[in-house]
Write an enzyme that holds these catalytic residues in place. Structure first.
Site, PDB file in Angstrom:
ATOM      1  N   LYS A  94       0.835  -1.212   0.000  1.00  0.00           N
ATOM      2  CA  LYS A  94       0.000   0.000   0.000  1.00  0.00           C
ATOM      3  C   LYS A  94       0.867   1.258   0.000  1.00  0.00           C
ATOM      4  O   LYS A  94       0.647   2.170  -0.794  1.00  0.00           O
ATOM      5  CB  LYS A  94      -0.892  -0.010   1.249  1.00  0.00           C
ATOM      6  N   ARG A 145       1.769  14.462  13.538  1.00  0.00           N
ATOM      7  CA  ARG A 145       2.151  14.266  12.146  1.00  0.00           C
ATOM      8  C   ARG A 145       2.111  15.536  11.291  1.00  0.00           C
ATOM      9  O   ARG A 145       1.334  15.627  10.336  1.00  0.00           O
ATOM     10  CB  ARG A 145       1.301  13.153  11.523  1.00  0.00           C
ATOM     11  N   ASP A 165       5.344   0.497  12.120  1.00  0.00           N
ATOM     12  CA  ASP A 165       4.118  -0.138  11.626  1.00  0.00           C
ATOM     13  C   ASP A 165       3.972  -1.594  12.079  1.00  0.00           C
ATOM     14  O   ASP A 165       2.952  -2.227  11.794  1.00  0.00           O
ATOM     15  CB  ASP A 165       4.062  -0.063  10.084  1.00  0.00           C
TER      16      ASP A 165
HETATM   17  C1  EPZ Z   1       4.718   6.923   6.498  1.00  0.00           C
HETATM   18  O1  EPZ Z   1       4.013   8.004   7.104  1.00  0.00           O
HETATM   19  C2  EPZ Z   1       3.736   5.788   6.361  1.00  0.00           C
HETATM   20  N1  EPZ Z   1       2.638   6.195   5.491  1.00  0.00           N
HETATM   21  C3  EPZ Z   1       3.241   5.346   7.734  1.00  0.00           C
HETATM   22  O2  EPZ Z   1       2.415   4.210   7.571  1.00  0.00           O
HETATM   23  C4  EPZ Z   1       4.445   4.954   8.595  1.00  0.00           C
HETATM   24  O3  EPZ Z   1       4.018   4.642   9.891  1.00  0.00           O
HETATM   25  C5  EPZ Z   1       5.462   6.099   8.635  1.00  0.00           C
HETATM   26  O4  EPZ Z   1       5.813   6.514   7.294  1.00  0.00           O
HETATM   27  C6  EPZ Z   1       6.736   5.764   9.376  1.00  0.00           C
HETATM   28  O5  EPZ Z   1       7.353   4.668   8.789  1.00  0.00           O
HETATM   29  C7  EPZ Z   1       2.771   6.155   4.161  1.00  0.00           C
HETATM   30  O6  EPZ Z   1       3.802   5.777   3.630  1.00  0.00           O
HETATM   31  C8  EPZ Z   1       1.602   6.532   3.336  1.00  0.00           C
HETATM   32  P1  EPZ Z   1       6.961  10.190   8.462  1.00  0.00           P
HETATM   33  P2  EPZ Z   1       4.606   9.465   7.116  1.00  0.00           P
HETATM   34  O7  EPZ Z   1       6.824  11.511   7.776  1.00  0.00           O
HETATM   35  O8  EPZ Z   1       5.401   9.673   5.891  1.00  0.00           O
HETATM   36  C9  EPZ Z   1       7.694  13.521  11.789  1.00  0.00           C
HETATM   37  C10 EPZ Z   1       0.511   2.854   8.011  1.00  0.00           C
HETATM   38  O9  EPZ Z   1      -0.014   2.311   9.021  1.00  0.00           O
HETATM   39  N2  EPZ Z   1       7.505  14.533  10.726  1.00  0.00           N
HETATM   40  O10 EPZ Z   1       8.073   9.313   8.033  1.00  0.00           O
HETATM   41  O11 EPZ Z   1       3.505  10.393   7.397  1.00  0.00           O
HETATM   42  C11 EPZ Z   1       6.415  12.726  12.091  1.00  0.00           C
HETATM   43  O12 EPZ Z   1       5.552  13.423  12.950  1.00  0.00           O
HETATM   44  C12 EPZ Z   1       1.082   4.247   8.099  1.00  0.00           C
HETATM   45  O13 EPZ Z   1       0.536   2.325   6.892  1.00  0.00           O
HETATM   46  C13 EPZ Z   1       7.675  15.860  11.029  1.00  0.00           C
HETATM   47  O14 EPZ Z   1       7.952  16.246  12.167  1.00  0.00           O
HETATM   48  O15 EPZ Z   1       5.580   9.410   8.349  1.00  0.00           O
HETATM   49  C14 EPZ Z   1       6.987  11.461  12.667  1.00  0.00           C
HETATM   50  O16 EPZ Z   1       7.288  11.656  14.017  1.00  0.00           O
HETATM   51  C15 EPZ Z   1       0.754   4.975   9.326  1.00  0.00           C
HETATM   52  N3  EPZ Z   1       7.480  16.775  10.019  1.00  0.00           N
HETATM   53  C16 EPZ Z   1       8.295  11.261  11.886  1.00  0.00           C
HETATM   54  O17 EPZ Z   1       8.593  12.538  11.314  1.00  0.00           O
HETATM   55  C17 EPZ Z   1       7.173  16.410   8.751  1.00  0.00           C
HETATM   56  O18 EPZ Z   1       7.036  17.284   7.888  1.00  0.00           O
HETATM   57  C18 EPZ Z   1       8.237  10.241  10.759  1.00  0.00           C
HETATM   58  O19 EPZ Z   1       7.031  10.423  10.018  1.00  0.00           O
HETATM   59  C19 EPZ Z   1       7.021  15.047   8.462  1.00  0.00           C
HETATM   60  C20 EPZ Z   1       7.201  14.128   9.471  1.00  0.00           C
END
Ligand code: EPZ
Length: 416
Positions: free
Chosen positions: A22, A121, A304
């Protein structure tokens, strides 16, 4: 609202086949915005999130059609530049259209996602990167607007490795003028899959899968013809389900190399796991032993899989310490697992799980996608019946979960 009813205590046995990822399919679908023509993406799972992305792309003016594991996207015309609130509130990954839309049309308006069940997020790193590439970013009435005649290559450093942030900026940079360097980029296999998809379209990308990704902009990209990688989180969920039931399961169509951190940990709990090309063989232990985990960006232990691993630890021999380092509120499943008898104490980012011999079936509620997977895993091992409410969460990320588990002998049914 549908519910899942599970009669626990069956050792899983047999074969299961893994669907496409996905979280790789979603950005690759968004990448089709960068082309003009017919994009064909195969091995796409049939999931609610995929159809949400398809509908969003259709809202932008693209043709969208899904059949037999293929998504066909016609990207000749982009007629709208807005990802409305209704899509973004249903699926945060809608934000993945931001980068490609600005790159293709010079403008994008995307509803700013709010907080969600697992954390705040923010998307500040996505917009910071676009700003560095010359886009003018404004926020008005809950919408982010990004505008740039043509994006310019830039040096972008991420404070935190962000998966969709890296993906958004990588897509944006493919059509920018000059070279973009992403530092402290996310290394997840889904980022690499997107890079490979973009390269197949004619993009110049080096270093995907490492923390430094270099993208040299081109003026045009070809439409996609691309096959998505197997879903490593679905794979991990079945590994854990086999382990908790003491079952013997052959997992086909997966990529064992993408699950090394998890496989290593599950082996340490006493399971026997072997891999042969695209197949994994898992034999669960009589009772798992406890192991500590800390979630980390790839190649560390995936956030995840934290909830599912916690379900396994709930019945382990010993005490396990689980630290969630990625999202600040990803312990919503704890209260539900406790309803099944689990002994779990949470303090800040750490959960201490004292394993008990058997969980007891109960009525529980799914709160997010992976939390619901952990309840299914717990239900498979529990004594008696577990009824999981709000299974629409699980339908966002697991294709045919009850058919696949049923095929392994689990007593599971959907109650409409
Ligand atoms: C991706 O989310 C996945 N979603 C998530 O899968 C997954 O849990 C996550 O990566 C971590 O592996 C998709 O790929 C569609 P991040 P994403 O930006 O990209 C912080 C599932 O169950 N952050 O890597 O949104 C954030 O708050 C889902 O399938 C900022 O601070 O996650 C977090 O603490 C849920 N500022 C960390 O970085 C930003 O601009 C990592 O989040 C972006 C992120």
């Amino acid at each position: 609202m549908d519910k899942l009813e599970i009669e626990g205590g069956v050792r899983l046995s047999g074969e299961v086949s893994i669907s496409g990822a996905k979280n790789a399919a979603l950005p690759v679908m968004a990448a089709s915005i960068l082309s003009s023509g017919e994009n064909v993406i195969s091995n796409v799972p049939q999931l609610r999130d995929i159809s949400t992305m398809g509908k969003l792309l259709a809202h932008l003016g693209m043709g969208y059609h899904q059949e037999n594991g293929k998504v066909i996207l016609q990207s000749k015309k982009i007629e709208a530049i807005e990802a409305p609130y209704d899509y973004v509130k249903t699926m945060r990954a809608s934000v993945l259209v931001l980068g490609p839309l600005v790159a293709r049309t010079g403008e994008a308006r995307v509803s700013l996602p709010g907080g969600c069940a697992i954390g705040a997020r923010p998307i500040n790193l996505h917009t910071m990167g676009l700003e560095k590439m010359g886009a003018r970013i404004t926020l008005s009435r809950g919408y982010i607007r990004a505008k740039a005649k043509r994006l310019k290559g830039a040096m972008i450093y991420f404070d935190i490795p962000t998966v969709t942030g890296t993906e958004n900026l990588m897509m944006a940079a493919t059509l920018a003028e000059g070279q973009t360097i992403l530092e402290n980029a996310a290394c997840e296999p889904e980022v690499v899959d997107l890079a490979n998809a973009l390269i197949s379209m004619g993009a110049h990308i080096e270093g995907a899968g490492t923390s430094t990704v270099k993208i040299s902009g081109v003026s045009k990209l070809r439409p996609l013809k691309y096959k998505i990688i197997p879903d490593r989180i679905e794979t991990g969920t079945f590994i854990t389900a086999a382990a908790i039931t003491g079952g013997e399961v052959k997992i086909r169509n997966c990529n064992p190399g993408h699950n090394e951190a998890l496989i290593n940990k599950i082996r340490e709990t006493g399971a026997e796991i072997s891999a042969k090309k695209n197949t994994l063989f898992v034999k669960g232990p009589e009772r798992p032993s406890s192991e500590d985990i800390k979630t980390m960006p790839y190649p560390g232990f995936p956030t995840d899989m934290q909830a599912q691993f916690m379900a396994l630890m709930a019945v382990a021999d010993g005490t396990s310490v689980i630290t969630e380092n990625i999202f600040e509120n990803r312990f919503m499943h704890v209260a539900e697992l406790r309803r099944m008898g689990a002994d779990i104490r949470v303090e800040g980012p750490t959960a201490t799980v004292k394993g008990i011999k058997t969980l007891k079936g109960a009525q529980v509620m799914a709160t997010d996608l992976r939390a619901s997977a952990s309840l299914v895993i717990a239900g498979l091992a529990a004594q008696g019946t577990t009824v999981i409410d709000r299974v629409y969460h699980i339908d966002r990320g697991y294709q045919c979960i009850e058919e696949k588990l049923g095929g392994l002998g689990a007593k599971i049914r959907r109650v409409k």
